[in-house]
Design an enzyme around this catalytic site. Sequence first.
Site, PDB file in Angstrom:
ATOM      1  CD  GLU B  87      -2.123  -1.465   2.913  1.00 50.68           C
ATOM      2  OE1 GLU B  87      -1.858  -0.590   3.766  1.00 50.68           O
ATOM      3  OE2 GLU B  87      -2.655  -2.540   3.191  1.00 50.68           O
ATOM      4  CG  HIS B 145      -3.456   3.572  -0.067  1.00 53.65           C
ATOM      5  ND1 HIS B 145      -4.222   3.477   1.060  1.00 53.65           N
ATOM      6  CD2 HIS B 145      -2.854   4.793  -0.008  1.00 53.65           C
ATOM      7  CE1 HIS B 145      -4.090   4.582   1.793  1.00 53.65           C
ATOM      8  NE2 HIS B 145      -3.264   5.400   1.163  1.00 53.65           N
ATOM      9  CE  LYS B 172      -5.401   8.813   2.371  1.00 51.35           C
ATOM     10  NZ  LYS B 172      -4.432   8.512   3.441  1.00 51.35           N
TER      11      LYS B 172
END
Lengths: 257, 257
Positions: B87, B145, B172
Amino acid sequence: MKRIQVGGKAIGRSGQPLICTPVIGRSRAAVLDELAALLPKAPDLIEWRVDFFEGFGDIAAVIDMAREIKAAAGTIPVVFACRAMGEGGGFSALNESDVVKLYVAACVSRCIDIIDYEMSNSPVNVAMLREVSRENGVAMIMSYHNHEFTPSDEELSGRFIEAEVLGADIAKVVVMPKGEEDVLALLSATLKASRVCGIPLVSMSMGGLGTVARVFGWVFGSSMTFGFGKHCSAPGQMSIEELRPVLASVQHAVYGG
Amino acid sequence: MKRIQVGGKAIGRSGQPLICTPVIGRSRAAVLDELAALLPKAPDLIEWRVDFFEGFGDIAAVIDMAREIKAAAGTIPVVFACRAMGEGGGFSALNESDVVKLYVAACVSRCIDIIDYEMSNSPVNVAMLREVSRENGVAMIMSYHNHEFTPSDEELSGRFIEAEVLGADIAKVVVMPKGEEDVLALLSATLKASRVCGIPLVSMSMGGLGTVARVFGWVFGSSMTFGFGKHCSAPGQMSIEELRPVLASVQHAVYGG
């Protein structure tokens, strides 16, 4: 995409957008004042918006003004643009045939470097101005303006291609976004067209929402952005002073600064 | 979209992106140096990247460091993030169960304000950390991510929604673009998700190409951008000093300055 040279200025995708600054003074004195204010800011190009000029109905007055602008601009290429009301123009009430005469006179005078003419005008006029501009060594931007809304991504790409097919040296698309997706459509259309067109492209999304296109359009294939010197000529335009450091910072970041 | 309060800081779309600054020091001394350098720059949030910290294998050392960071940060909320190598993480070689223990200890210590945990981890761990963080008054970012590429617009929108469904306070998505269209996909996905999600979103496109998302993501619904204080923690990050005036200029333009 090929780069073109206009008055010693390279126009075309080069990872660095040129800043074009409009001149929209109503009187000769106002135009000269504006030039005095903006030339020290070193724009890459100057766009004279003839439709804001009170003398637009008098060909001789227009050509005299153009000569003065060119003399003041020195090596900075001058774009000659006369927009109709519906294209976001000033207070010009000329009919299309009078506008065409102005463009012809400007080309023949050879005191401007580029003409910017709306591609949706009569094909006869577009073709004639293409011929006259070419004969006089004047470059031609064929533009599509929409001050009401943003057509689809596909239609916008089509406009760039249409300009190239019509023989433009530069294709320009300027549209008004109604939502954030419209700005993405303009950027996407510019990107797609930049991969198929052989001429430099200029694109712009107006208003506050369009700021992203004014600052980052060059990443997506637009060769030019507009920054005002003294007076803003379209909604959302930033001043040269604001635009230049922002462009420098984002270019630094894009290129891995 | 609802706005949330974390340590007195409002997070959520408000037309002004928060600047979060990573802290990636390897040693305690390096972390304190970094804080001394970046705190005067007044970031809105600090993200401590625990995976860069040499003491990450020692829970007590991590919590001590977190307490020192929190004490130094004062009212600035601290995000606690430990990313695996895949990540974009530092040199952490912890297994997932050790990482979860670190997150639990951080929540229980109550010396951090937000945890940032990858949503693709085991659902059991995601749910457990959601519970522990909530019980301790710690907010939770669930993140996605992808340091290799940018999935489709639809998949990215789905990630934001997934985070909300899993109970995140903030969703996110951080992805790597391979071409300009990937940046447009990320912005489009953020925009679409912002119209259906009830929690603040954060999105980022990495590398030079992603700069447009770092500077304009807030226009498309992202509540936070990253600017580094002393050291960049992801490709394409701008420094706070570069980012802040750019954000101020473009906000001025977007709001009709």
